[in-house]
Design an enzyme around this catalytic site. Structure first.
Site, short mmCIF file in Angstrom:
data_model
loop_
_atom_site.label_atom_id
_atom_site.label_comp_id
_atom_site.label_asym_id
_atom_site.label_seq_id
_atom_site.Cartn_x
_atom_site.Cartn_y
_atom_site.Cartn_z
CD1 TRP A 190 -2.45 1.61 0.61
CD2 TRP A 190 -1.93 2.35 2.91
NE1 TRP A 190 -3.26 2.62 0.92
CE2 TRP A 190 -2.60 3.19 3.04
CE3 TRP A 190 -1.53 1.77 3.89
CZ2 TRP A 190 -3.11 3.68 2.72
CZ3 TRP A 190 -2.03 2.82 4.89
CH2 TRP A 190 -2.46 3.74 4.39
CG ASP A 271 -2.07 -2.42 7.43
OD1 ASP A 271 -3.96 -2.42 8.09
OD2 ASP A 271 -1.71 -2.47 6.00
CE LYS A 307 -10.85 0.42 1.69
NZ LYS A 307 -10.26 1.08 2.42
#
Length: 462
Positions: A190, A271, A307
């Site tokens: 990311w 993560d 999300k």
């Protein structure tokens, strides 16, 4: 004199005017003429009849500040908004959209917010560590309510500012207490991971992850790089739905990764941004984290609810640190709080209450899991339709099955920067320049158009 800020002709009027002008420049006068900040250093000459003056112009203290480049992800949305084409498609930002490509607020979130209004809850400051009910719920969701590490009090949990803030807080902790340690980051990862550790002044290096030849996992390279790292390094791992590739290790590969990390006395740092949103199962998407915890390892885990609950703007997440003893957990938590206090003082309450209400109520929790399954199912459907469209339209014999082997909201197409630029310039499809597309921003109706664009870009742009 040439070096003086004023040059005037000899007359009483000129002397008086020069004196007033000098007073303004030195802060002694009023009017608009003294507010000249923001201009470049220079000399402005003005005629006042017989009077000629040269006025010194202030220079901004910010002249040394350069223009920053646009954010590689959020900048995509800005370019998308400026495009007037009816064909445009935004596949850059990872945000869930309906089949009509509209933002979606979960029904269970609306119910939780209604409940909050009915209770008439206040807006008082939270403690530094956040809402207690949220911290309990989020740790149980991640590790499992019956996990011994929770019952033994070996987890330090702090509510933080979504996944980004949780990562940043952990990075500050690493920099303070492990200043010689390096963080290993997957290649690719990311885009914000590197920024976070750079700004926290934590050194990092990359381990191999993506194999462009197979558009899959370079497992041998990953293991070799983790083995070669100095003992005691921090290894940043994506718990599920790897961003940007969508390529996850198999359960057997996770076991091997844990073997090497344990052998090298590394610290795993997960993560977890998509729990429940990748496969549709909260437990399945947390299995990698639970594997490491079950082995007795100390672990960092950053969580996000952007999300899986659609709480993008609420900035709700947590940093969890699994420790060897309750006493160590208490000390770690105290220092995380100490770091958070000057950083952002205390976290916001609205999103925390939503999560606590949803997870804490059996009925709403069941409704949430159903909605997550539906969202994950829609993404799986467009993934399948995109693969079918590519296979039907591409006569070259290229194998596009890697798209089906990927998981989560992203797909790594294998397109390079030039090909990705063609997707935007010719087809009005906005995506990151590494070839990543967000399937959450794709509809079934747009799959064939996207397939045409990918095939054209892949075969006709070098």
């Amino acid at each position: 004199m040439a070096s003086a800020p004023f040059a005037v002709s000899s007359s009483p009027a000129a002397s008086a005017l020069a004196a007033r002008s000098k007073a303004r420049l030195l802060g002694g006068g009023g009017g608009k003429s003294e507010a000249r900040t923001g201009c470049r250093m220079g000399i402005t000459r003005k005629n006042f009849g017989r009077v000629m003056m040269a006025l010194a112009v202030d220079v901004s203290r910010f002249e040394i500040v350069p223009m920053a480049p646009p954010d590689p992800i959020l900048g995509v949305s800005e370019a998308f908004k400026a495009d007037t084409s009816d064909l445009k498609l935004n596949l850059g930002v990872g945000a869930y959209r309906t089949e009509e490509l509209q933002p979606y607020v979960l029904n269970v979130v609306k119910k939780a917010e209604t409940l909050m209004l009915e209770k008439g809850e206040n807006k008082e400051y939270l403690p530094i560590e956040g809402l207690a009910a949220f911290n309990k719920a989020t740790a149980e969701l991640l590790f499992g309510a019956d996990n011994p590490v929770l019952k033994q009090g070996r987890v330090a949990t702090l509510q933080s500012l979504s996944g980004t803030g949780s990562l940043r807080l952990a990075a500050a902790f690493i920099q303070r207490y492990f200043p010689e340690a390096k963080v290993l980051i997957s290649s690719p990862t990311w885009g914000n991971h590197k920024n976070i550790f750079n700004d926290a002044r934590v050194p990092w290096s990359e381990y191999r992850y993506y194999d462009p030849k197979t558009v899959g996992l370079d497992f041998e390279g990953m293991i070799a790089d983790i083995q070669a790292a100095p003992d005691g390094s921090f290894v940043l791992l994506h718990g599920c739905a790897h961003n940007p590739t969508g390529i996850d290790p198999t359960p057997e590969q996770w076991e091997k990764i844990a073997d090497v990390i344990q052998e090298k006395k590394h610290m795993p740092f997960f993560d977890v941004a998509y729990q429940g949103f990748a496969s549709g199962s909260l437990d399945e998407d947390a299995s990698s984290v639970r594997l490491f915890v079950k082995r007795g390892l100390e672990v960092f885990v950053a969580q996000s609810y952007s999300k899986n609950l659609g709480l993008y703007s609420e900035r709700i997440g947590a940093i969890n640190v699994v420790c060897s003893t309750p006493e160590v957990a208490d000390r770690v938590k105290s220092q995380l709080k100490r770091l958070a206090r000057p950083m952002y003082s205390n976290p916001p309450i609205h999103g925390a209450r939503i999560v606590a209400n949803v997870v804490g109520d059996p009925t709403m929790f069941g409704e949430w899991k159903q909605e997550m399954e539906e969202m994950a199912g829609r993404i799986k459907n467009v993934r399948q339709k995109l693969y079918d469209s590519l296979s039907a339209k591409d006569n070259s014999g290229k194998d596009w099955s890697f798209i089906l082997r990927q998981i989560g909201m992203f797909s790594y197409t294998g397109l390079n920067k030039t090909q990705s630029d063609n997707m935007t310039d010719k087809w009005h499809i906005y995506m990151t320049k590494d070839g990543r597309i967000s399937l959450a921003g794709l509809s079934l109706a747009k799959c064939e158009y996207l397939a045409d664009a990918i095939i054209d870009s892949f075969h006709n742009v070098s």
